[in-house]
Motif scaffolding. Structure first.
Motif, PDB file in Angstrom:
ATOM      1  N   VAL A 109       7.395   6.241  -8.884  1.00  0.00           N
ATOM      2  CA  VAL A 109       6.794   5.628  -7.691  1.00  0.00           C
ATOM      3  C   VAL A 109       5.785   4.557  -8.114  1.00  0.00           C
ATOM      4  O   VAL A 109       5.770   3.441  -7.571  1.00  0.00           O
ATOM      5  N   ASN A 110       4.966   4.872  -9.111  1.00  0.00           N
ATOM      6  CA  ASN A 110       3.958   3.905  -9.570  1.00  0.00           C
ATOM      7  C   ASN A 110       4.603   2.647 -10.148  1.00  0.00           C
ATOM      8  O   ASN A 110       4.040   1.556 -10.051  1.00  0.00           O
ATOM      9  N   PRO A 152      -3.335   7.346  -3.281  1.00  0.00           N
ATOM     10  CA  PRO A 152      -2.964   6.620  -2.055  1.00  0.00           C
ATOM     11  C   PRO A 152      -4.073   5.667  -1.582  1.00  0.00           C
ATOM     12  O   PRO A 152      -5.238   5.873  -1.890  1.00  0.00           O
ATOM     13  N   ASP A 153      -3.667   4.662  -0.841  1.00  0.00           N
ATOM     14  CA  ASP A 153      -4.644   3.766  -0.228  1.00  0.00           C
ATOM     15  C   ASP A 153      -5.253   4.408   1.013  1.00  0.00           C
ATOM     16  O   ASP A 153      -6.360   4.076   1.406  1.00  0.00           O
ATOM     17  N   ARG A 198       5.201   0.275  -7.454  1.00  0.00           N
ATOM     18  CA  ARG A 198       3.991  -0.198  -6.786  1.00  0.00           C
ATOM     19  C   ARG A 198       3.773  -1.680  -7.036  1.00  0.00           C
ATOM     20  O   ARG A 198       3.969  -2.180  -8.133  1.00  0.00           O
ATOM     21  N   ILE A 207      -0.401   9.762  -7.931  1.00  0.00           N
ATOM     22  CA  ILE A 207      -0.151   8.563  -7.121  1.00  0.00           C
ATOM     23  C   ILE A 207      -1.338   8.455  -6.171  1.00  0.00           C
ATOM     24  O   ILE A 207      -1.406   9.147  -5.154  1.00  0.00           O
ATOM     25  N   GLN A 231       0.825  -1.213   0.000  1.00  0.00           N
ATOM     26  CA  GLN A 231       0.000   0.000   0.000  1.00  0.00           C
ATOM     27  C   GLN A 231       0.859   1.264   0.000  1.00  0.00           C
ATOM     28  O   GLN A 231       2.012   1.245   0.395  1.00  0.00           O
ATOM     29  N   ILE A 232       0.241   2.324  -0.462  1.00  0.00           N
ATOM     30  CA  ILE A 232       0.890   3.636  -0.376  1.00  0.00           C
ATOM     31  C   ILE A 232       0.009   4.544   0.471  1.00  0.00           C
ATOM     32  O   ILE A 232      -1.180   4.720   0.182  1.00  0.00           O
ATOM     33  N   GLY A 249       5.793  -0.960  -0.056  1.00  0.00           N
ATOM     34  CA  GLY A 249       4.924  -0.049   0.675  1.00  0.00           C
ATOM     35  C   GLY A 249       5.585   1.314   0.728  1.00  0.00           C
ATOM     36  O   GLY A 249       6.807   1.409   0.683  1.00  0.00           O
TER      37      GLY A 249
END
Ligand SMILES: Nc1ncnc2c1ncn2[C@@H]1O[C@H](COP(=O)(O)OP(=O)(O)O)[C@@H](O)[C@H]1O
Ligand SMILES: [Mg+2]
Lengths: 469, 253
Positions: free
Chosen positions: B189-190, B214-215, B193, B212, B33-34, B198
């Motif tokens: 960053v993606n 986020p979760d 993923r 991006i 998760q991010i 994380g």
């Protein structure tokens, strides 16, 4: 080589400290006297004028006081030093097979014959007081390049020798130049004829094996018009409990349009007093670079200097000093401008670790009438620990107002933010610190031939182990 | 084993001055998760990131930091990196004379605990540079030395992509970037993923969260996480400002 002594080396940082079981074939009595000087001259079978020169220099030495303006030299006791030790009867062997086995093994261990085969144009190896090996590639010999011991230079090329010897550094110059003039032994005599470009470096390697021996090599390098040469010197010795002494004199003449470079990687053990006079005379449109790396010794006093005596001459002095606890590196350089349109720079990078002390001592002198001189001085000091020390003594004597003189000095501490940044990417703290130090000296280190840069990096990593945190 | 980065009731002060900055931070980032951490200037976001990475200029006075269930509080920063942590600095540090690529290779080798061949290293670099739409000239320059603000941020992402951490903390990697640079950083960053990665995305602005997604979003104020929610929380913040959260924090807790 003695095993027990090697075992004693474990845990010590200095990896060149092994002792050879080599007894000199002849050794002068301890201390300095007229008799010792005469004996050295006798063993070298010299012309009378040289003995006369030596004895005159001895008087000059005795008349000059020990300098007090720099590092503490009170621990240097001349009565406890041997001024000459002859390692073997044969000087200047031209093949390693002719070098006595024990001595040859030492140079093999130091990687000298291998480097000679791969990356050098010639090698001279001094063991105690004499050059035991000297060889230069055949094709260079054919072009007239001379690369022999200083003694053979005097024997084989007396006229050329006499024309230059002691003209760049006269015995009157300073106390230790006078001392060297009296007791000199070993060193190289180099002549590069007009227009000859020696592509690979020539290397001289100095090794002291006998305890309490002083080494006093004398080197003359003549780079004739339009010629090019790079001379490298390296040095190591066993670690003894008593102090030892090294005091060389290097004289270089760079004739019109020639280019030369003199590189020193000084790595004596930390009980050596290292007092060296190095000077170059740079003629019309010629160029000389000093690259001076001082890592070893207890005390170093060394200020390579260039005299720019004809129009268009240039010189750069690059200096790296690394002082650990118990060491005082008093290093720097001198640029003397005595002709118009000359130029140069001094870049000094010093690192002090533990209670080590490094001092930058430099002189820029521009004589009146030396028009349009351009010179820049940059000295940067890096302190690793709280108790580390640095000082700068930048002397400027500018007599001509057309000179452009730049001067910049910085003192910085090993930066915690840099360490944390590098460490957070995975490097252990020691390695992070060593990397920062390597980065600090990079502007100078990048001028070194690759093999030497790698060696320097290794030495710094070794020095930085356990030094922070 | 719990696969997560957990910050448990973390209290911390500045080692020198004793000034208390973190006052009980609770946060869990599950692997895969991010999470975004937002908050006004001075809330303690960077401090949190640096303390997770092991900055010795702060002292943890209570609480714990756990990577996959294991406390890392006693570990040196380099040991934490070897556990899979990575911090992209808000202000990447300049290290003159140290080549960007040489350093990165040393870091990769230190992290993996083994020699990394030139081939493999070059491969990793090429992949990162391609994603980040960048040329090789950045590799031979000295680390961050004379880099523009944008180059520094992009270089941090390049390091992350080469080092392949399990948990990355990205501290305001979006600040000061124009929209194109922002998109490139987001792409980096993606690209990371996935189920084995994380991230804690520290940001001041909602803007990067468009790229991006986020979760979860956490809001930090005055050394604490004051509220958490889904991506919509970031939009609300953008509209209503931090004052709104402050009230929320007071009334809600
Ligand atoms: N090393 C430090 N020295 C002094 N003050 C610090 C230090 N680190 C953080 N602070 C202070 O702690 C507070 C939080 O800082 P920081 O974590 O950088 O906030 P943010 O990243 O959320 O803007 C600020 O008031 C800042 O000035
Ligand atoms: Mg911040």
């Amino acid at each position: 080589m003695s095993d027990t002594l090697e075992i004693e080396q474990i845990g010590s940082e200095y990896k060149y400290g092994f002792v050879d079981e080599v007894k000199p074939v002849w050794k002068a009595e301890k201390g300095l006297s007229r008799r010792v000087v005469e004996a050295i001259s006798y063993h070298k079978d010299e012309p009378a004028w040289m003995l006369e020169f030596r004895l005159k220099a001895l008087e000059i030495y005795q008349s000059k006081p020990v300098p007090t303006w720099g590092p503490d030299l009170s621990g240097l006791n001349m009565d406890e030093i041997y001024f000459y030790a002859k390692p073997t009867e044969k000087r200047d062997a031209t093949s390693w097979e002719e070098v006595p086995e024990e001595i040859r093994k030492t140079y093999e261990r130091l990687g000298i014959p291998e480097a000679e085969r791969k990356v050098l144009a010639g090698v001279g190896a001094q063991y105690d007081s004499e050059m035991v090996y000297h060889q230069v590639r055949e094709e260079l010999k054919r072009l007239g390049v001379i690369f022999v011991s200083i003694e053979e230079g005097l024997k084989q090329h007396e006229d050329l020798f006499r024309e230059y010897f002691a003209t760049v550094v006269p015995p009157e110059d300073n106390k230790y130049a006078a001392l060297n003039s009296a007791v000199w032994s070993g060193g190289s005599f180099v002549y590069v004829p007009k227009g000859v470009k020696v592509e690979l470096p020539l290397q001289a390697y100095f090794r002291v094996n006998t305890a309490e021996l002083g080494q006093f090599e004398r080197t003359i390098i003549i780079v004739d018009e339009g010629a090019e040469v790079h001379y490298i010197e390296g040095c190591t010795a066993p670690v003894y409990t008593t102090d030892s002494f090294h005091s060389g004199v290097i004289e270089i003449v760079v004739n019109e349009g020639a280019r030369s470079r003199y590189t020193t990687i000084q790595n004596w053990p930390h009980n050596m007093y290292n007092l060296v006079t190095q000077r170059a005379l740079v003629k019309k449109d010629a160029y000389h670079m000093w690259l001076d790396g001082n890592l070893g010794s207890k005390v170093t006093m060394k200020y390579p200097s260039s005299y720019l005596v004809e129009e268009g001459a240039r010189s750069d002095i690059l200096s790296i000093a690394f002082a650990s606890s118990g060491q005082h590196q008093d290093a720097g350089g001198k640029l003397i401008f005595a002709a118009p349109h000359t130029g140069g720079s001094i870049v000094s990078k010093s690192i002090s670790k533990g209670s080590g002390r490094s001092s930058y001592r430099g002189l820029i002198r521009v004589y009146e009438g030396a028009k349009h001189v351009k010179v820049n001085v940059e000295c940067d000091a890096l302190l690793i620990n709280e108790e580390s020390r640095t000082d700068t003594y930048p002397y400027m004597e500018i007599e001509d107002d057309t000179a452009t003189v730049g001067h910049e000095a910085t003192v910085s501490r090993l930066n915690d933010e840099q360490i944390f940044y590098l460490q957070s990417r995975g490097l252990p703290e020691d390695e992070a610190a060593a990397l920062i130090v390597r980065g600090f000296i990079e502007p100078v280190a990048k001028e070194l031939p690759l093999e030497y840069a790698v060696e320097l990096n290794k030495l710094i990593e070794l020095e930085m182990e356990g030094s922070v945190g | 084993m719990v696969n997560q980065l957990e910050i448990r009731n973390l209290h911390a002060k500045i080692a020198d001055s004793g000034e208390v900055i973190l006052k009980g931070v609770n946060l869990v980032v599950p692997k895969g998760q991010i999470h975004a951490v937002m908050g006004p200037n001075g809330a303690g976001k960077s401090t949190l990131g640096k303390i997770i990475a092991g900055d010795p200029s702060y002292e943890v006075t209570a609480g714990d930091i756990l990577v996959d269930g294991e406390s890392i509080l006693e570990l040196e920063p380099d040991e934490r990196a070897r556990k899979g942590l990575f911090l992209a600095f808000q202000y990447p540090v300049e290290v003159p004379g140290v080549s960007n690529a040489n350093f990165l290779r040393l870091a990769l080798q230190a992290k993996k605990g083994e020699e990394v061949s030139m081939m493999e290293f070059y491969d990793r670099l090429q992949r990162a540079l391609k994603t980040l739409d960048w040329d090789e000239s950045i590799l031979t320059r000295y680390l961050n030395d004379g880099f523009s603000g944008g180059e520094k941020k992009r270089n941090e992402i390049m390091h992350m992509m080469v080092l392949e951490p399990t948990y990355a903390i990205l501290d305001e990697t979006d600040s000061g970037l124009d929209i194109d640079a922002l998109k490139v950083v987001a792409k980096g960053v993606n690209a990371m993923r996935g189920p084995n990665f994380g991230a804690l995305l520290i940001t001041h602005y909602q803007r990067i969260l468009n790229y991006i997604v986020p979760d979860a979003v956490h809001v930090m104020m005055d050394g604490r996480i004051v509220t958490s929610g889904g991506p919509e929380l970031a939009l609300q913040l953008e509209e209503r400002g931090y004052e709104w959260v402050k009230e929320l924090a007071v009334t809600g807790s």
